[in-house]
Design a protein around this motif. Structure first.
Motif, PDB file in Angstrom:
ATOM      1  N   CYS A 116       0.844  -1.195   0.000  1.00 42.03           N
ATOM      2  CA  CYS A 116       0.000   0.000   0.000  1.00 42.03           C
ATOM      3  C   CYS A 116       0.878   1.242   0.000  1.00 42.03           C
ATOM      4  N   ILE A 117       1.086   1.802  -1.164  1.00 37.65           N
ATOM      5  CA  ILE A 117       1.813   3.063  -1.304  1.00 37.65           C
ATOM      6  C   ILE A 117       0.786   4.114  -1.675  1.00 37.65           C
ATOM      7  N   GLY A 118       0.798   5.234  -0.983  1.00 36.60           N
ATOM      8  CA  GLY A 118      -0.251   6.226  -1.146  1.00 36.60           C
ATOM      9  C   GLY A 118      -0.249   6.892  -2.510  1.00 36.60           C
ATOM     10  N   GLY A 119      -1.433   7.342  -2.904  1.00 40.61           N
ATOM     11  CA  GLY A 119      -1.538   8.147  -4.114  1.00 40.61           C
ATOM     12  C   GLY A 119      -2.438   7.553  -5.172  1.00 40.61           C
ATOM     13  N   GLU A 120      -2.915   8.445  -6.043  1.00 39.24           N
ATOM     14  CA  GLU A 120      -3.796   8.035  -7.139  1.00 39.24           C
ATOM     15  C   GLU A 120      -3.115   7.055  -8.090  1.00 39.24           C
TER      16      GLU A 120
END
Length: 580
Positions: free
Chosen positions: A267-271
């Motif tokens: 889970c790496i943040g961002g769109e």
């Protein structure tokens, strides 16, 4: 006076470029038309009331704000994993906007102070561009409403137009639903799903990412960060400095072998990563198997989309449309995927019901507002007669058993995964080390703390909120009340889930518990693994567990005698499924 006019876009839980109504409107206006702006300045505000920002202080400076601690437990509001995911999401949107020849500035402070600083920066140069308006998406949580009031006050004081837009968080827009207002939202999830499922096909389409935007006003100096703070120039430094003050104490785990357990987070943040994750789980066929999912483990079968939904990196509409791409055969890359051109199947229908479950919680939170944070509960389930056990002598009942000191210890055991119940402890360690737990796991730990142990559920809610990547205030607090038996839905309000019997159901081989509980791996009997205190003294002594707190002082049940019976197992309770 310059004819250049700047619209400020305050980004909050809409950290995306696609399916963004505000950016869509901005992209459609030609700057030569008669509109109120010539330039666009997106701004993300790190509010020190919600995010601990002392790590961004300049050397030797002191923070003018109190620490961002939770009200009941004093833990960080936005902890180690969440703040990293947030920083990644902000930075990803910044880079996406830069690809459109725009940008985004990050500022620390309260919303009024940030707007005042930006306004004064531009108004000091009468020949330069001026602020004409502030745009933002409407929010409904207490924190968002307070922020909106600050923005309104600033705009009113400085003579700036203030424009709020309807948020695009729900799957089905309330305007398309057979409801006149949030007051008509049913209190039972299944009733809500039956009401809303027929209108899914009428759900509004998502919006494509804009191809262009008004220019970024970097032809003149950008507004500086106000006060004693500085904003890093790189994402790694931003993450490091935001995580610094909120780092966790892992000393309890010294000497335990977690090698091979804690992998690099997926889970790496961002769109960018959210969209990639969505396409990946569709292509892998996970959505077609969603109705049979056991989300206990952080496996590739788990959707793990809620962190992205919670920050608005992706939307429910985009998920629905990707399902249609599979079901109708619109995207050739899914041709070998289970469910290709087969229409809606039980798995993809379950995904849509899960999205409606999120709508149910979002709209229900608007219906009950601040009562979702009340110890006594909300709606028909509200119960002021319950005497919750508390570690605070001022809040505990005079006759409380065990005493406040014992409850304080039990809460520490809950946090580090040492309650004496293997499945609960494994889940809590998964949360502590990764920031991730599934919907079933969320239900288990909430029911355990509130119904099984009878401890003030708000303290557990704040701990999970601090760590969990997918924390969304209205959704998570609503769920905590429901699993504590004091929410609006009266179904199952007396349910107590047995942590032992449920472990046999969800982890029949003990694989998950052994993964996260290295000190228990030598226990071969599942009954011992799932309730350590049932192990013989001789074996405990041989394995070095005889004096372990899980044996000497397991968290006591307020309701169940596990040696005689168990009230419920997880299969007898339907989770709201909002945490996948």
């Amino acid at each position: 006076m310059s004819e250049e006019r700047i619209v400020i876009y305050l980004v909050r839980r809409d950290l995306r470029v696609a399916d963004n109504h505000i950016l869509h409107l901005l992209s459609r206006h030609n700057i030569n038309d008669e509109c109120s702006y010539t330039h666009l300045l997106p701004v993300y505000v790190l509010d020190p009331d919600q995010v601990e920002t002392s790590g961004l202080l300049k050397n030797g400076e002191r923070s003018p704000y109190p620490r961002a601690l939770s009200e009941n437990s004093g833990v960080w509001k936005c902890g180690l994993h969440r703040v990293k995911f947030l920083a990644e999401a902000i930075w990803d949107m910044k880079e996406r906007l830069e690809e459109l020849d725009n940008g985004l500035i990050i500022r620390v402070g309260r919303f009024y102070d940030i707007l005042e600083s930006i306004y004064k920066h531009y108004s000091s140069d009468k020949g330069g561009p001026q602020i004409s308006s502030v745009w933002m998406a409407r929010g409904h949580t207490p924190e968002q409403i307070s922020e909106q009031q600050e923005v309104y006050t600033a705009c009113y004081n400085f003579g700036i137009d203030y424009v709020k837009f309807r948020d695009r968080e729900p799957f089905v827009d309330l305007r398309d639903a057979p409801l006149q207002s949030v007051g008509e939202v049913p209190d039972v999830l299944s009733d809500f799903q039956r009401l809303m499922e027929p209108v899914i096909d009428d759900a509004r389409d998502s919006i494509e990412a804009p191809l262009s935007l008004p220019p970024f006003p970097d032809h003149v100096p950008l507004p500086p960060q106000r006060g004693p703070y500085e904003i890093p120039d790189t994402l790694p430094e931003l993450i490091s400095r935001l995580q610094g003050p909120v780092r966790l104490d892992f000393s309890y785990f010294y000497g335990l072998d977690f090698r091979g357990v804690i992998a690099e987070s997926t889970c790496i943040g961002g769109e960018t990563h959210g969209t990639r994750r969505l396409k990946h789980i569709v292509k892998q066929g996970a959505v077609s198997r969603f109705d049979t999912l056991n989300d206990l483990e952080e496996s590739d079968e788990c959707l793990k989309l809620t962190p992205y939904l919670s920050l608005g990196c992706i939307t429910a509409r985009q998920i629905h449309e990707e399902l249609l791409n599979l079901e109708n055969g619109y995207v050739p890359e899914y041709a070998e995927t289970q469910g290709w051109e087969g229409g809606e199947n039980p798995g993809t229908r379950a995904v849509r019901l899960w999205l409606l479950g999120r709508d149910f919680l979002l709209l229900g939170s608007r219906k009950y507002r601040n009562t979702l944070f009340d110890l006594e509960g909300s709606g028909e389930g509200r119960d002021p007669e319950i005497e919750w056990k508390s570690p605070d002598p001022e809040e505990a009942c005079p006759e409380q058993e065990p005493c406040t000191l014992h409850i304080e210890g039990a809460l520490v055991q809950f946090q580090v995964g040492a309650t004496g119940y293997g499945l609960i402890d494994a889940i809590m360690r998964q949360l502590l080390f990764t920031g991730y737990i599934g919907a079933q796991s969320f239900m288990l730990i909430a029911n355990f703390l509130a119904k099984f142990a009878g401890i003030d559920w708000r303290i557990g809610a704040e701990w999970v909120a601090s760590l969990c990547l997918d924390h969304n205030n209205p959704i998570q607090w609503f769920r905590w009340q429901q699993y504590a038996g004091i929410g609006p839905d009266l179904n199952g309000r007396d349910t107590v889930i047995s942590p032992v019997h449920t472990a046999f159901e969800l982890d029949p081989n003990g694989t998950f518990v052994r993964k996260w509980m290295p000190e228990l791996r030598s226990l071969t009997r599942l009954s011992n693994l799932f309730q350590v205190a049932t192990t013989s003294p001789e074996l405990l002594l041989r394995l070095g567990l005889f004096a372990n707190v899980m044996v000497t002082n397991p968290v006591p049940s307020d309701t169940l005698d596990l040696g005689v019976y168990a009230s419920w197992t997880v299969s007898q309770v339907s989770p709201d499924a909002a945490g996948h």
